[in-house]
Design a protein around this motif. Structure first.
Motif, PDB file in Angstrom:
ATOM      1  N   UNK A  91       0.825  -1.219   0.000  1.00 45.40           N
ATOM      2  CA  UNK A  91       0.000   0.000   0.000  1.00 45.40           C
ATOM      3  C   UNK A  91       0.853   1.260   0.000  1.00 45.40           C
ATOM      4  N   UNK A 142       1.722   3.259  -3.920  1.00 45.96           N
ATOM      5  CA  UNK A 142       0.960   4.400  -4.456  1.00 45.96           C
ATOM      6  C   UNK A 142       1.135   5.665  -3.603  1.00 45.96           C
ATOM      7  N   UNK A 143       1.259   5.492  -2.302  1.00 48.70           N
ATOM      8  CA  UNK A 143       1.491   6.646  -1.413  1.00 48.70           C
ATOM      9  C   UNK A 143       2.817   7.322  -1.787  1.00 48.70           C
ATOM     10  N   UNK A 203       2.543   9.179  -5.163  1.00 53.56           N
ATOM     11  CA  UNK A 203       1.859  10.472  -5.067  1.00 53.56           C
ATOM     12  C   UNK A 203       2.749  11.491  -4.349  1.00 53.56           C
ATOM     13  N   UNK A 204       3.396  11.054  -3.262  1.00 53.64           N
ATOM     14  CA  UNK A 204       4.204  11.992  -2.475  1.00 53.64           C
ATOM     15  C   UNK A 204       5.406  12.483  -3.271  1.00 53.64           C
ATOM     16  N   UNK A 205       6.065  11.592  -3.982  1.00 50.57           N
ATOM     17  CA  UNK A 205       7.326  11.964  -4.610  1.00 50.57           C
ATOM     18  C   UNK A 205       7.179  12.402  -6.058  1.00 50.57           C
ATOM     19  N   UNK A 206       6.218  11.829  -6.786  1.00 52.64           N
ATOM     20  CA  UNK A 206       6.071  12.160  -8.216  1.00 52.64           C
ATOM     21  C   UNK A 206       4.884  13.107  -8.411  1.00 52.64           C
ATOM     22  N   UNK A 207       3.780  12.795  -7.759  1.00 50.72           N
ATOM     23  CA  UNK A 207       2.613  13.681  -7.861  1.00 50.72           C
ATOM     24  C   UNK A 207       1.828  13.519  -9.149  1.00 50.72           C
ATOM     25  N   UNK A 208       2.163  12.535  -9.926  1.00 49.04           N
ATOM     26  CA  UNK A 208       1.384  12.177 -11.120  1.00 49.04           C
ATOM     27  C   UNK A 208       1.158  10.677 -11.074  1.00 49.04           C
ATOM     28  N   UNK A 211      -0.451  -3.107  -5.450  1.00 51.41           N
ATOM     29  CA  UNK A 211      -1.145  -1.829  -5.291  1.00 51.41           C
ATOM     30  C   UNK A 211      -0.619  -0.778  -6.276  1.00 51.41           C
ATOM     31  N   UNK A 240      -2.334  -1.626  -9.454  1.00 48.74           N
ATOM     32  CA  UNK A 240      -3.756  -1.247  -9.368  1.00 48.74           C
ATOM     33  C   UNK A 240      -3.915   0.266  -9.528  1.00 48.74           C
ATOM     34  N   UNK A 241      -3.056   1.010  -8.836  1.00 53.84           N
ATOM     35  CA  UNK A 241      -3.117   2.477  -8.878  1.00 53.84           C
ATOM     36  C   UNK A 241      -2.852   2.983 -10.300  1.00 53.84           C
ATOM     37  N   UNK A 297       0.789  21.862  -6.025  1.00 53.95           N
ATOM     38  CA  UNK A 297       0.921  21.136  -7.290  1.00 53.95           C
ATOM     39  C   UNK A 297      -0.168  21.400  -8.330  1.00 53.95           C
ATOM     40  N   UNK A 321       6.289  16.918 -10.046  1.00 53.21           N
ATOM     41  CA  UNK A 321       7.397  16.129  -9.509  1.00 53.21           C
ATOM     42  C   UNK A 321       8.553  17.009  -9.062  1.00 53.21           C
TER      43      UNK A 321
END
Lengths: 337, 337
Positions: A245, A248-249, A252-257, A271, A274-275, B200, B212
């Protein structure tokens, strides 16, 4: 380029003969020439088809270059992970190195077993034992010192059975895939359960993936002025676990896309796949299946390392690409120097 | 290009007349044409000189393009921050929006004061009150929902005194500086105490900085499958504070390279500038000094927002560039549409 040719090959209704490579870029390899270590078959074909439909201008599945994020697990996906995670080999070597400064380790587990060479006994303590080993070997240095320690180790250590350097146990077909995606303006990221600062010192040289495109697990660090000089000290405290899990966290935190393509080999990557799959538009999810006991290792549902069980079922149910390493790869590791 | 010309202008011992712009890139603007909203003076000159000596091949201070990392604080450095951080304006607006679903807020601080329009009274509770407001307004949505909430707000909300949209209160000279650095192959990052997911949704459009390349403060998120669909839920729990000592920590965690250039405006940026300055080779550290009460705001050592006290002393002692907004900037905000 690949797109136009491939569309022709597959009989797709794209205008053939048009060449969309901008004049200021070198022409890219034809699909026929790309991925030479991949055998012809559904996996290679699926990769070509995905790149074609997401990069060909005018394609209904076209993805803008800025959104072409491809994420790769590391252990078992970009390099091998048997008979144990290579980062654990690093930790065990470092226990021996640090032992003279820790005389108490002779009498306390898991260190006592390790120092007697009894790795299995040491790891019998499970996750708690592993956490103890990791903290004792990964913390209490500055970030600069740790980088230098990792660089020294990776340049000299050898795999217990193949006797290769660990960076020679990366997968040649995956190196080609990373290159092929980057030639098509995909930005390639590692998203690994491994330690971020264990990977960064060598990923640029080995995979062409720079430090800012490595996402991984981490311990906390602390800013300090030492004699007026700023340092970051690595603390023996877990910060983030980039697995299951957490992937995906971390993305999102490091790439943001959200990635458009994701590659993994174990349930720990499920996961992330899936994401990736849940985004709108064209997506590519692939599992590497370790099926080659001769050239590498064969393992899946019952393995303690890199278990692929639920992920295999979901990949089959959802039609994700499954790369059968025995069938799909003409070579496993790069040629020996 | 700039480098060669500037070296000539400054009488530096670089070969003049050589043009090092690769043929496949458009020629870049001459220094004389770059940074048009910067008045001639030591700040503009220092920027040109730094870019020249780090980008001109053969320069003893040459920095490889991959290492050209430039970091920027956001509040007070790229956009204004008075009379309160704009993210706090967002939070206050959102309290009003959410109030109908929280009837208890009428009787509990800091919400009761806020709903009566008494902002100062609400904030009298200090950091604890602000944390309460932030958690109540930034958590308990998915990441996708929050992105959409921020986009709606930023497109419509207006600054209390200037009545401009907040994204029209970015600094025109800094937009030019971002462009100028990127033209010279610097990778521009935001490293802000502000919330990463608050920035962002609009930084790419406004600053040309993609998601990113945004580092900021964060709350924790959690991966969930809702009716089989994966979502990331924002939890009311602090994850990371990207301010003061946290800025070098955030830089290492998210970028993994030490910046060669750093721009800030407050004591909260001091450690980021110290960390940048301590690297080997050419470095550029700059403080924006808010000195223009007519066109913007004038504040430094005594301000509750964006206090610049220790940082100003250290900048003077170490010869860092101090941008005097009144003296050095011909324009503050972009022309109104």
């Amino acid at each position: 380029m690949q797109a136009a040719l491939l569309a022709c090959t597959l009989g797709l209704a794209l205008p053939c003969g048009c060449r969309n490579t901008p004049a200021d870029r070198p022409a890219q390899g034809e699909p026929a020439a790309a991925l030479p270590s991949w055998n012809e078959g559904p996996a290679k074909q699926a990769i070509f088809a995905f790149v074609a439909r997401t990069t060909e201008p005018g394609s209904p599945d076209f993805v803008a270059p800025a959104e072409r994020i491809a994420v790769f697990d590391n252990d078992g996906t970009l390099w091998a992970e048997q008979p144990m995670y290579f980062q654990l080999c690093f930790a065990l070597d470092r226990v021996k190195q640090l032992a003279p400064a820790h005389p108490d380790w002779k009498d306390s587990e898991p260190f006592a077993s390790l120092l007697r060479g009894e790795v299995q006994a040491a790891l019998a303590g499970g996750e708690a034992a592993i956490a103890q080993i990791l903290m004792a070997t990964h913390a209490d240095t500055t970030t600069a010192e740790f980088e230098s320690i990792v660089k020294d180790w990776i340049a000299s250590a050898r795999h217990p059975t193949t006797k290769r350097r660990y960076t020679e146990m990366v997968y040649q077909p995956m190196l080609e895939l990373l290159d092929y995606l980057r030639e098509n303006d995909f930005k390639t990221y590692i998203v690994s359960g491994g330690g971020i600062e264990f990977m960064r010192p060598w990923t640029e040289q080995v995979y062409g993936i720079p430090p800012e495109q490595v996402v991984g697990s981490s311990i906390k660090t602390k800013f300090e002025l030492r004699d007026g000089k700023p340092v970051l000290v690595r603390l023996p405290e877990l910060d983030f676990v980039d697995d299951k899990q957490g992937k995906p966290v971390g993305i999102q935190a490091r790439i943001g896309r959200r990635p458009v393509a994701a590659f993994g080999n174990s349930d720990g990557d499920l996961q992330m796949l899936q994401w990736t799959a849940a985004g709108e538009g064209a997506r590519f999810c692939a599992y590497l299946h370790h099926t080659d006991a001769q050239r590498e290792w064969a393992y899946d549902r019952e393995s303690h390392i890199g278990r692929l069980d639920k992920g295999l079922d979901e990949a089959k149910a959802r039609g994700w690409t499954i790369v059968d390493m025995q069938r799909d790869w003409a070579a496993i590791f790069p040629p020996q120097p």
